[in-house]
Design a protein around this motif. Structure first.
Motif, PDB file in Angstrom:
ATOM      1  N   MET A   1      33.597  33.720  48.009  1.00 22.96           N
ATOM      2  CA  MET A   1      32.142  33.688  47.857  1.00 22.96           C
ATOM      3  C   MET A   1      31.542  35.054  48.201  1.00 22.96           C
ATOM      4  O   MET A   1      30.699  35.581  47.469  1.00 22.96           O
ATOM      5  N   TYR A   2      31.976  35.628  49.312  1.00 25.23           N
ATOM      6  CA  TYR A   2      31.426  36.917  49.730  1.00 25.23           C
ATOM      7  C   TYR A   2      31.834  38.014  48.748  1.00 25.23           C
ATOM      8  O   TYR A   2      31.030  38.865  48.369  1.00 25.23           O
ATOM      9  N   ALA A   3      33.103  37.973  48.319  1.00 27.05           N
ATOM     10  CA  ALA A   3      33.593  38.995  47.393  1.00 27.05           C
ATOM     11  C   ALA A   3      32.891  38.895  46.042  1.00 27.05           C
ATOM     12  O   ALA A   3      32.550  39.914  45.434  1.00 27.05           O
ATOM     13  N   GLU A   4      32.663  37.672  45.558  1.00 21.12           N
ATOM     14  CA  GLU A   4      31.951  37.483  44.288  1.00 21.12           C
ATOM     15  C   GLU A   4      30.557  38.078  44.366  1.00 21.12           C
ATOM     16  O   GLU A   4      30.094  38.729  43.445  1.00 21.12           O
ATOM     17  N   GLY A   5      29.891  37.835  45.507  1.00 17.15           N
ATOM     18  CA  GLY A   5      28.528  38.345  45.681  1.00 17.15           C
ATOM     19  C   GLY A   5      28.481  39.862  45.614  1.00 17.15           C
ATOM     20  O   GLY A   5      27.641  40.439  44.918  1.00 17.15           O
TER      21      GLY A   5
ATOM     22  N   THR B   1      30.102  30.548  41.301  1.00 18.74           N
ATOM     23  CA  THR B   1      30.850  29.723  40.351  1.00 18.74           C
ATOM     24  C   THR B   1      32.358  29.898  40.423  1.00 18.74           C
ATOM     25  O   THR B   1      33.102  28.911  40.538  1.00 18.74           O
ATOM     26  N   ARG B   2      32.839  31.132  40.366  1.00 22.74           N
ATOM     27  CA  ARG B   2      34.291  31.324  40.324  1.00 22.74           C
ATOM     28  C   ARG B   2      34.971  30.932  41.633  1.00 22.74           C
ATOM     29  O   ARG B   2      36.091  30.431  41.623  1.00 22.74           O
TER      30      ARG B   2
ATOM     31  N   GLN C   1      35.428  44.768  50.094  1.00 22.01           N
ATOM     32  CA  GLN C   1      34.391  44.756  49.067  1.00 22.01           C
ATOM     33  C   GLN C   1      33.017  45.066  49.657  1.00 22.01           C
ATOM     34  O   GLN C   1      32.204  45.751  49.029  1.00 22.01           O
ATOM     35  N   LEU C   2      32.753  44.555  50.852  1.00 19.66           N
ATOM     36  CA  LEU C   2      31.437  44.803  51.442  1.00 19.66           C
ATOM     37  C   LEU C   2      31.272  46.296  51.751  1.00 19.66           C
ATOM     38  O   LEU C   2      30.229  46.884  51.465  1.00 19.66           O
TER      39      LEU C   2
ATOM     40  N   SER D   1      42.035  38.646  42.948  1.00 19.03           N
ATOM     41  CA  SER D   1      42.394  37.442  43.681  1.00 19.03           C
ATOM     42  C   SER D   1      43.886  37.411  43.998  1.00 19.03           C
ATOM     43  O   SER D   1      44.299  37.115  45.125  1.00 19.03           O
ATOM     44  N   SER D   2      44.705  37.748  43.007  1.00 21.58           N
ATOM     45  CA  SER D   2      46.146  37.683  43.238  1.00 21.58           C
ATOM     46  C   SER D   2      46.619  38.794  44.165  1.00 21.58           C
ATOM     47  O   SER D   2      47.512  38.577  44.991  1.00 21.58           O
ATOM     48  N   LEU D   3      46.009  39.976  44.073  1.00 23.82           N
ATOM     49  CA  LEU D   3      46.377  41.065  44.982  1.00 23.82           C
ATOM     50  C   LEU D   3      45.963  40.735  46.415  1.00 23.82           C
ATOM     51  O   LEU D   3      46.697  40.985  47.369  1.00 23.82           O
TER      52      LEU D   3
END
Lengths: 233, 222
Positions: free
Chosen positions: B94-98, A68-69, B159-160, B73-75
């Motif tokens: 998308m990958y980072a959100e996951g 979503t985001r 993040q992964l 996101s801003s960093l």
């Protein structure tokens, strides 16, 4: 001519509604495919269209977007609702990112509030009532006072950079959602009342608020049943 | 010379850890103020420093940022870890959100009663093995490159790695079916800034223990 974006979701608000609001406010026509059966969902997964097996799914610009985001951020940037274009300001952190990040901060906050409402629909009746009462309380004490002050401090029509943005769309969506729970929630927030009227009257939004638009209804028992059945929880 | 970014949070991972990882990977030195008492928290609220009354709080470039994802996101954008165009940016997001979702499950599990906590953590391992890691293994296999997006090191890679290490703390064998992720882990762990962050004495925080949970409950009063 580019194809219209296509949204894959249940026939209800959930995590897709903020995306519908953003597209509608930007004046972008979009199509919808509604998830109603477990079979449809399993097919989407098998076809490898859902990155982590989850909806929302938005097909746009030759991509299949989930999360979503990530989707909201991409659309906000694409439709010039995400602050100044960094290219205009030479990628200067203060000039461009300050608006960008401020919009994100406000949008994240209203999204969190609305997600509480989304999630509450799936709780047992007493817990659900408690959750929704908590949403109203948080809106009145934690969220709306902040936005009232932001509007008061700069005296402008929009939340960030004197320009209509994703943050304004989300705030209106959140205000209307909380008003469905407690119609008097804006009684202590005169500037938010004005903001609501003003933003409601933006032509694309006015159109989205009319019956027959793609705006969805608050979650009811049927919606909850369909979601539980499709996602099996 | 610009002041170093300053982080306000508890002495633990929670919602701040991904921010620490990002800054460390980008080679950015940062300071930390540790939140330990209810009084400190109430003072920062009264001083109007916490936009919506919540931490994490990051002071950077004369701004006070809250909301974890907005900060990340801003960093990522600031330190050129967010792709070269919107299509790369959205894939990174998308990958980072996951991975962030997966790690948030671990962060929240710490606050549950013992049996529920065990169940939650077992579910994290299961989701990692069936829902998340297969996806990243396939991404790496399909393009054969060293990094997840655009053949360039990005926020998604950081993040992964963070997520892999976090899940390995729960189940050391979790990468046994994912040879490319094993190679990825080794490769990314050896990036100098990350290698440094992984050494003892860095600002990386340990997994949540009962003391951490107690402090957070006490400060936030829940």
């Amino acid at each position: 001519m580019a194809a219209k974006p296509k949204l894959w979701y249940f026939r209800g608000r959930g995590r897709m509604e903020s995306i519908r609001w953003l597209l509608a406010a930007a004046g972008v026509e979009f199509e919808e495919e509604f998830l109603e059966t477990r079979e449809q969902y399993e097919k989407l997964q098998k076809d490898g269209r859902l990155l982590f097996g989850q909806v929302p799914l938005v097909e746009i610009d030759g991509m299949e977007l989930t999360q979503t985001r990530a989707i909201l951020s991409y659309l906000a940037t694409k439709y010039n609702l995400h602050g100044k274009d960094p290219k205009e300001t030479g990628f200067s952190w203060i000039e461009s990112s300050c608006c960008f990040v401020r919009i994100d901060m406000y949008a994240e906050d209203t999204l969190d509030l609305m997600m509480m409402v989304v999630v509450a629909a799936f709780k047992p009746p007493e817990e659900k009532e408690e959750s929704l009462a908590s949403v109203v309380k948080k809106a009145k004490t934690q969220h709306f006072p902040v936005f009232e002050k932001i509007l008061k401090d700069h005296g402008e029509d929009f939340l960030v950079g004197n320009k209509f943005s994703w943050a304004d769309i989300q705030l209106l969506e959140a205000i209307l959602m909380v008003e469905e729970l407690d119609a008097s929630v804006l009684s202590d927030f005169p500037l938010l009342k004005e903001f609501k009227t003003r933003t409601n009257n933006i032509p694309t939004i006015k159109k989205f608020l009319q019956p027959g638009s793609q705006r969805k209804l608050p979650p009811d028992n049927h919606y909850v049943k369909v979601v539980r059945n499709v996602l099996q929880f």
